[in-house]
Each structure stands twice: as C-alpha cells, then as structure tokens.
Enzyme design. Structure first.
Site, PDB file in Angstrom:
ATOM      1  N   GLU A  43     115.542  20.981  63.542  1.00 49.85           N
ATOM      2  CA  GLU A  43     114.846  22.008  64.323  1.00 49.85           C
ATOM      3  C   GLU A  43     113.347  21.961  64.127  1.00 49.85           C
ATOM      4  O   GLU A  43     112.605  22.669  64.795  1.00 49.85           O
ATOM      5  CB  GLU A  43     115.379  23.405  63.947  1.00 49.85           C
ATOM      6  N   GLY A  58     114.516  19.361  55.658  1.00 50.13           N
ATOM      7  CA  GLY A  58     113.847  20.647  55.790  1.00 50.13           C
ATOM      8  C   GLY A  58     112.414  20.600  55.318  1.00 50.13           C
ATOM      9  O   GLY A  58     111.770  19.556  55.292  1.00 50.13           O
ATOM     10  N   ILE A  59     111.896  21.757  54.905  1.00 49.17           N
ATOM     11  CA  ILE A  59     110.511  21.884  54.458  1.00 49.17           C
ATOM     12  C   ILE A  59     110.485  21.949  52.942  1.00 49.17           C
ATOM     13  O   ILE A  59     111.314  22.613  52.324  1.00 49.17           O
ATOM     14  CB  ILE A  59     109.877  23.170  55.019  1.00 49.17           C
ATOM     15  N   GLY A  60     109.523  21.289  52.327  1.00 45.43           N
ATOM     16  CA  GLY A  60     109.351  21.428  50.890  1.00 45.43           C
ATOM     17  C   GLY A  60     109.215  20.108  50.176  1.00 45.43           C
ATOM     18  O   GLY A  60     109.273  19.023  50.774  1.00 45.43           O
ATOM     19  N   GLY A  61     109.031  20.191  48.854  1.00 43.86           N
ATOM     20  CA  GLY A  61     108.798  19.008  48.049  1.00 43.86           C
ATOM     21  C   GLY A  61     109.989  18.067  47.994  1.00 43.86           C
ATOM     22  O   GLY A  61     109.832  16.846  48.013  1.00 43.86           O
ATOM     23  N   MET A  62     111.222  18.602  47.935  1.00 48.14           N
ATOM     24  CA  MET A  62     112.400  17.743  47.811  1.00 48.14           C
ATOM     25  C   MET A  62     112.641  16.875  49.043  1.00 48.14           C
ATOM     26  O   MET A  62     112.803  15.652  48.936  1.00 48.14           O
ATOM     27  CB  MET A  62     113.641  18.574  47.471  1.00 48.14           C
TER      28      MET A  62
END
Length: 296
Positions: free
Chosen positions: A243, A218-222
């Site tokens: 997606e 997904g989106i983000g730092g992790m």
C-alpha cells in the site's frame, strides 16, 4: 465553457473556500501527502465562529493548524485513521481521537456511508489540458472520499508529482466545487536507521526468500535492512505488493531486483507478506521472540 474558464470560475482564496464549512460538518483531509496546508490554515482561522466540526485525516506529515489553533477542541474535533508521530502526540495530549480501521477496507467505509463527508479538502496536482487533477502521491481511498463528499475543494500544488494509475487517479474540474492554489512544499519524513535488532530480524528472514518471491515491506528500520540485504544478494525477479513505497523498495528498485515478472496480481495465495509491523505473521513474531528471549 472550456475547462480553463471553469477553473477560473471556481478559483477561490483559501479564506473564501473554507466558508463552505458549516457547524457540525465532517471535513476530510484524505491521507499523508494530500494534506491541504493552505485550507487547514484558513479553516483554523475560523475557530472562533465554528462549532462541532469533525476533521478526519491519516498520517499527518506536518502540524495540523485546526488542532494547534483550537487547543480545547471547541470548534474542531480531530480524528486520525493511521497515526504519524504528530498524530500520536495529539492523541496522547487528549487533543485528538484515533479511528481504528483496516487499510484495505478504508474505501468501503466511505462507499457504505460509515465515514460521512460533508466537505473534502485535498491537495492535488495542477489541472491538465483536459480538466483533470491528478491525485499525486496519495491514491489509496481518495476516489471514494471525493465521491462520498457533498462538497469538494481542491488545493492545487505545483510541488505534487503526477502519479498515474490504471484508474481512480484523478478528478475532473466539473466534479469540483472550488479550487484554491496553495503550493506548499510536500512534507517528508526521514527514514529511521536500522538497529542491531532490526538487522538480526532481517538476517533471520532472508533464508526464507527465493527468486520470484513477492514481498510486502512496511515502514521502518527492519524492512529497510531487509531491502538492503536482498539488494546485495543474488536473488532476482522480486515482486512488490504494497500500500506504500518505502525506502526498502527504493533500494531494491535501484539494484534492479524488482521486476514483478513472477507476480500474479490480486492472487493472495501467491503473495508472501512480510509485515514490518509483525501483525498476522507468526514466522516473524517467532523470530523476534527467539532473538529477544531465547538466545543469549
């Protein structure tokens, strides 16, 4: 009439094109990079003459002028599917509404009539010699939106890159009611840096991965931290099922890890989903609980 003649016949200024919007209409901006900047500005200029126009969008990448120019929501009611920081600000201020949805089902909402569209306004690439406009960076439920619309207005943008798919990646000039030329810069959002917690979670996930695994990042730092970790490892033939294309995938692609050789398309039982937002994944949820609460 050839496609160039039809294009010229349907070419309008943004001010002329938004005259197609009537009181009570549902107007759809599609999602993210398909946001029609010039048309949104022109529609906002009509805030003193329109009533009860409902606007639908998702993940706004820049300020929405139909919200900014109509702070009391007299003319326009702004509705967002998934929310960006901009959308959340509008919702927190009471200037917009959130529409809950499942992303994988979004197209069906339009096809089944749950999400009516009187006027669709979307940004696309310039027309090719065959009369087709490519959807560019946003090709999620765009086809369903345009097919559901009573009126289709395209905002042509020379900055929009061509992104080719197997199907549903373009619309022909014959299916369009009006064309405007906007050419606004495609908005971007900087990727957040991984926090110490992000890196701890990525390190806990990594031992569960193996050659040929298919990932959803997904989106983000992790997820970005996990992408960096995998890129520096000996893992190979990673598959991608997603997606959206986040920076974590870009890191994996540049390292040559993503090949999709072992992936079986559309076989959910063969896909290992690693959701950055934790939803529906007990393993990651348990790892986070352990890091935050059970470890000193």
């Amino acid at each position: 009439m050839n496609v160039l003649e039809e294009y010229q016949q349907k070419l309008r200024t943004p001010t002329e094109a938004v005259q197609m919007v009537k009181n009570g209409d549902w107007v759809d901006y599609s999602q993210t990079c398909s946001f029609p900047t010039a048309l949104d500005t022109a529609l906002a200029a009509r805030h003193t003459e329109l009533k009860d126009v409902k606007i639908r969008n998702a993940i706004s990448m820049r300020s929405v002028q139909t919200v900014e120019q109509d702070p009391q929501g007299v003319a326009f009611t702004y509705n967002a599917w998934h929310c960006s920081a901009i959308d959340r600000k509008y919702i927190d201020q009471g200037r917009a509404y959130h529409i809950p949805m499942l992303f994988r089902d979004c197209g069906s909402y339009y096809q089944k009539g749950f999400a009516p569209v009187n006027v669709a306004m979307v940004s696309v690439t310039p027309m090719d010699r065959h009369g087709n406009f490519n959807f560019g960076l946003t090709n999620c439920c765009q086809q369903a939106i345009l097919e559901a619309a009573d009126t289709v207005i395209l905002e042509v943008n020379t900055h929009m890159p061509y992104i080719y798919g197997m199907e549903a990646d373009h619309i022909h000039i014959s299916d369009v009611d009006a064309v405007v030329e906007g050419h606004a810069e495609i908005p971007t959002v900087s990727s957040p840096s991984a926090t110490a917690i992000d890196e701890q979670i990525a390190n806990r996930i990594f031992p569960y991965l193996h050659d040929g695994i298919t990932l959803q990042l997904g989106i983000g730092g992790m997820p970005n931290a996990l992408g960096i970790l995998i890129a520096a490892s000996d893992l190979k033939d990673i598959g991608m099922h997603t997606e959206l294309m986040s920076d974590g995938y870009l890191t994996l692609y540049k390292s040559g890890k993503i090949t999709n050789k072992k992936k079986r398309s559309c076989r959910k039982e063969r896909v290992s989903f690693l959701f950055a937002m934790v939803r529906g994944n007990c393993m990651i949820f348990w790892i986070i609980i352990k890091i935050l609460f059970l470890h000193p």
